[in-house]
Write a protein that holds these residues in place. Sequence first.
Motif, PDB file in Angstrom:
ATOM      1  N   SER A 175       0.454  -1.367  -0.460  1.00 56.27           N
ATOM      2  CA  SER A 175       0.123   0.044   0.149  1.00 56.27           C
ATOM      3  C   SER A 175       0.546   1.104   0.195  1.00 56.27           C
ATOM      4  CB  SER A 175      -0.556   0.233   1.866  1.00 56.27           C
ATOM      5  OG  SER A 175      -2.162  -0.863   1.174  1.00 56.27           O
ATOM      6  N   THR A 178      -0.298   4.391  -2.683  1.00 53.16           N
ATOM      7  CA  THR A 178      -1.470   4.658  -2.542  1.00 53.16           C
ATOM      8  C   THR A 178      -1.255   5.272  -1.384  1.00 53.16           C
ATOM      9  OG1 THR A 178      -3.172   2.152  -3.530  1.00 53.16           O
ATOM     10  CG2 THR A 178      -3.711   3.990  -2.040  1.00 53.16           C
ATOM     11  N   CYS A 179      -0.208   5.573  -0.803  1.00 52.28           N
ATOM     12  CA  CYS A 179      -0.354   5.848   0.852  1.00 52.28           C
ATOM     13  C   CYS A 179       0.193   7.435   0.417  1.00 52.28           C
ATOM     14  CB  CYS A 179       0.849   5.315   1.710  1.00 52.28           C
ATOM     15  SG  CYS A 179       1.172   6.270   3.057  1.00 52.28           S
ATOM     16  N   ALA A 182      -1.977   9.565  -1.525  1.00 52.68           N
ATOM     17  CA  ALA A 182      -3.195   9.831  -0.830  1.00 52.68           C
ATOM     18  C   ALA A 182      -3.062  11.277  -0.116  1.00 52.68           C
ATOM     19  CB  ALA A 182      -3.639   9.180  -0.445  1.00 52.68           C
ATOM     20  N   HIS A 191      -0.050   8.920   8.069  1.00 53.74           N
ATOM     21  CA  HIS A 191      -0.270   9.143   7.233  1.00 53.74           C
ATOM     22  C   HIS A 191       1.111   8.022   6.330  1.00 53.74           C
ATOM     23  CE1 HIS A 191      -2.611  12.826   8.269  1.00 53.74           C
ATOM     24  NE2 HIS A 191      -2.711  12.913   7.028  1.00 53.74           N
ATOM     25  N   THR A 196      -2.307   2.729   6.173  1.00 51.65           N
ATOM     26  CA  THR A 196      -3.508   3.046   4.274  1.00 51.65           C
ATOM     27  C   THR A 196      -4.096   1.480   4.652  1.00 51.65           C
ATOM     28  OG1 THR A 196      -1.655   4.564   3.780  1.00 51.65           O
ATOM     29  CG2 THR A 196      -3.321   2.974   2.479  1.00 51.65           C
ATOM     30  N   ARG A 197      -3.227   0.932   5.138  1.00 55.28           N
ATOM     31  CA  ARG A 197      -4.050  -1.100   4.681  1.00 55.28           C
ATOM     32  C   ARG A 197      -4.442  -1.477   5.874  1.00 55.28           C
ATOM     33  NH1 ARG A 197      -6.051  -4.245   4.413  1.00 55.28           N
ATOM     34  NH2 ARG A 197      -5.745  -6.600   3.717  1.00 55.28           N
TER      35      ARG A 197
END
Length: 423
Positions: A175, A178-179, A182, A191, A196-197
């Motif tokens: 992740s 993706t983190c 974001a 953060h 995130t996961r």
Amino acid sequence: MAATNPSNSNMISIANRILADTKRFIELAGGLPERTFALGSIDFEGTGEYVYVRNSLVANLDDLRYLAIGPKRSMLSFLRTQQGAIALQIAFTFDFFRIIPAKGEIHIADLAQKAGIDEDRACRMLRLLATYRIFVETKPRHFGHTPSSIVFHQDENIRMTGEYYTSELYEAFASAATCIKASPNTSDAKHCPFYTRHGMTFWEYYAQNPELSGRFAKAMAGWIELDGQFDIRRKYPWAKFQGTILDVGGGSGHVSMDLATEFPNLNFIVEDVPHMIAEGQHQLTTQPTRKWLEPRIQFLQHDFFQLQPVRDVAAVFLRWITHNWTDAQVISIFSSIVPTLESSAPGTPLLINDLVVPEPGEVPMHVERAVRNADIFMFTCLGAKQRSVAEFTELLKRADKRYNVVNVSMDANMGIIEACLEH
């Protein structure tokens, strides 16, 4: 020995260095049997010149391999390590390491039946892992242990390290992009890839999953067994102090107890959160090997982001704390210690014991890689980081301009950074 010199990349020269390093490596083993691929092969860590020569040998082997296979195939090989990680995840999830007997072998049909999966995929995973010398196919469709795989069969803590790494942590690794998408400019416990996961901080996750918290504790003990223990008693001249050491974030106090056992001239104040303090007090009052230290060990509940209440100490000790926190939080920790140092004798040190990141090119690539892997581990779990001496120095100065780094004691990549306040 520093990193690879691009101008010294002649394959014959590298091969000659490998031969010389190999001969010296065997000499320094001191008559121990040479390592082999067979089960029971000795695993010896060594110190001093032995470690230096081993690092030189590994660095030259890495260089020769890169030149032999070329840049494209080297990159392809690196990309393919993901498949190996998948096979390893399956092996831990379905308990291959314990199903395969410590001695002898097992047929794939029996292993698959015990693991609860089909023969085909079990066999394919094992055959891939065998190319990394994790398990061995002794004869068609029969598998046994290698020196690498047997440690996960024999040692529960090390097995827990593997299980942890290939479960919730592996999921968090996936992740990372993706983190960052974001939160491209923020990194902290909320953060980071783990949040995130899993939708909660690292600390919240284990508070809500006590069975996994127990596994994590064993995994960290296993990690130390795999990576080697930094003996804090031998790596710093504690005997020069008289009086009280303040152990900030000292957990259950096991390190302070070890130091108190070794150095009768020292007393300790151990600060941490309530449940860690309770565990330390329980150990101190119930364990015969610890109970005699009771008059010299004091426990104190304290949040290390708040100003220190303790005054007049011989030293302040921060062990394995800073890597869990962001720069802003570390500055806050360093600032909170200032009143203690101000009230103590001139030259009273703050001792920061943590992994120290080398500057690029300062050490062989495989050594630097291990430290930078640890750095990405901290980013993944907590949005935090490992730091270099220069980074520690900068954070100390930002906390209080009077901080000066006066000494750095290193053992491999673990260090003790000694900082004092100008009085």
